[in-house]
Design an enzyme around this catalytic site. Structure first.
Site, short mmCIF file in Angstrom:
data_model
loop_
_atom_site.label_atom_id
_atom_site.label_comp_id
_atom_site.label_asym_id
_atom_site.label_seq_id
_atom_site.Cartn_x
_atom_site.Cartn_y
_atom_site.Cartn_z
N ARG A 62 0.82 -1.22 0.00
CA ARG A 62 0.00 0.00 0.00
C ARG A 62 0.85 1.27 0.00
O ARG A 62 0.38 2.33 -0.39
CB ARG A 62 -1.01 -0.04 1.15
CG ARG A 62 -2.12 -1.07 0.92
CD ARG A 62 -2.92 -1.31 2.18
NE ARG A 62 -2.10 -1.87 3.24
CZ ARG A 62 -1.88 -3.18 3.41
NH1 ARG A 62 -2.44 -4.07 2.61
NH2 ARG A 62 -1.09 -3.60 4.38
N GLU A 99 5.76 -10.68 15.51
CA GLU A 99 5.30 -11.36 16.71
C GLU A 99 5.70 -12.85 16.66
O GLU A 99 6.18 -13.41 17.63
CB GLU A 99 3.78 -11.21 16.83
CG GLU A 99 3.26 -11.59 18.19
CD GLU A 99 1.77 -11.33 18.33
OE1 GLU A 99 1.18 -10.77 17.38
OE2 GLU A 99 1.22 -11.72 19.37
P1 5GP Z 1 4.54 -2.60 11.50
O1 5GP Z 1 5.81 -3.10 10.89
O2 5GP Z 1 4.59 -1.13 11.81
O3 5GP Z 1 4.10 -3.42 12.66
O4 5GP Z 1 3.39 -2.83 10.42
C1 5GP Z 1 3.22 -1.91 9.39
C2 5GP Z 1 3.11 -2.62 8.08
O5 5GP Z 1 2.08 -3.58 8.12
C3 5GP Z 1 2.76 -1.63 7.00
O6 5GP Z 1 3.43 -1.97 5.80
C4 5GP Z 1 1.26 -1.76 6.85
O7 5GP Z 1 0.87 -1.69 5.50
C5 5GP Z 1 0.93 -3.12 7.42
N1 5GP Z 1 -0.17 -3.07 8.40
C6 5GP Z 1 -0.14 -3.46 9.70
N2 5GP Z 1 -1.34 -3.31 10.28
C7 5GP Z 1 -2.15 -2.81 9.31
C8 5GP Z 1 -3.54 -2.43 9.29
O8 5GP Z 1 -4.30 -2.52 10.26
N3 5GP Z 1 -4.01 -1.93 8.11
C9 5GP Z 1 -3.22 -1.80 7.02
N4 5GP Z 1 -3.76 -1.29 5.91
N5 5GP Z 1 -1.93 -2.16 7.01
C10 5GP Z 1 -1.40 -2.66 8.14
#
Ligand code: 5GP
Length: 175
Positions: A62, A99
């Site tokens: 995205r 996780e």
């Molecule tokens: P992080 O590494 O910060 O835990 O997760 C962020 C990454 O996972 C981003 O690339 C994001 O697109 C995706 N992601 C994690 N949770 C969500 C969510 O609830 N909605 C969306 N659209 N993407 C998420």
């Protein structure tokens, strides 16, 4: 008039996706709304002065959708940050813990020139692991991270703090 309210109205909560207990923020209704999509792109571009960004690095998948129009409007080039094994030429890679298990993201080794100013774009900042690895990749390539911009930040997962710990990274969320 309030962009935060517009984003909140166009992002859908999907319970138990991709696994039980997780509420996924689905941005597809926002992308499908021409006015809202355009305002979001414009708001990210407006966070930086004219000519302040040389490249936008969008994180798969995205971050591609948001980052490409941001790059175009900012007069910057676009660089895809991809999941392992997707880029055809020589890459540099960074891994981070999830996780359960770990994930790896990659950029082409020649994607940035030393000293270039790079804006990292993604849709959602959750734990910050992905964005943190992207910062590491840009810096290892010799370029400068001017900021990390996301559509929305899940503050309860403290991703911003993990990015702040790197030093020198401005994290901006529209919501
Ligand atoms: P992080 O590494 O910060 O835990 O997760 C962020 C990454 O996972 C981003 O690339 C994001 O697109 C995706 N992601 C994690 N949770 C969500 C969510 O609830 N909605 C969306 N659209 N993407 C998420």
């Amino acid at each position: 008039a309030d962009l935060g309210a517009l984003i909140a109205a166009r992002v859908r909560d999907v319970p138990d996706y991709p696994q039980p207990g997780v509420v996924f923020k689905d941005i597809t209704p926002l992308l499908a709304d021409a006015g809202a999509f355009g305002q979001v792109v414009g708001a990210v571009v407006a966070q930086y002065g004219a000519g302040a960004v040389d490249k936008v690095a969008g994180i798969e998948a995205r971050g591609f959708i948001l980052g490409a129009p941001v790059a175009d409007r900012a007069g910057a080039g676009f660089v895809p940050v991809r999941k392992a094994g997707k880029l055809p030429s020589q890459v540099i890679a960074a891994s981070y813990d999830l996780e359960y298990g770990s994930a790896t993201i990659e950029v082409h080794a020649d994607a940035f020139t030393p000293g270039e100013r790079v804006l990292i774009v993604d849709d959602v900042l959750a734990t910050g692991g992905t964005a943190r690895a992207a910062v590491e990749l840009v810096r290892r390539a010799g370029a400068t991270v001017v900021g990390v911009s996301v559509l929305l930040e899940l503050a309860f997962l403290h991703g911003r703090e993990r990015l702040d710990a790197l030093g020198g990274v401005e994290t901006r969320a529209l919501l």
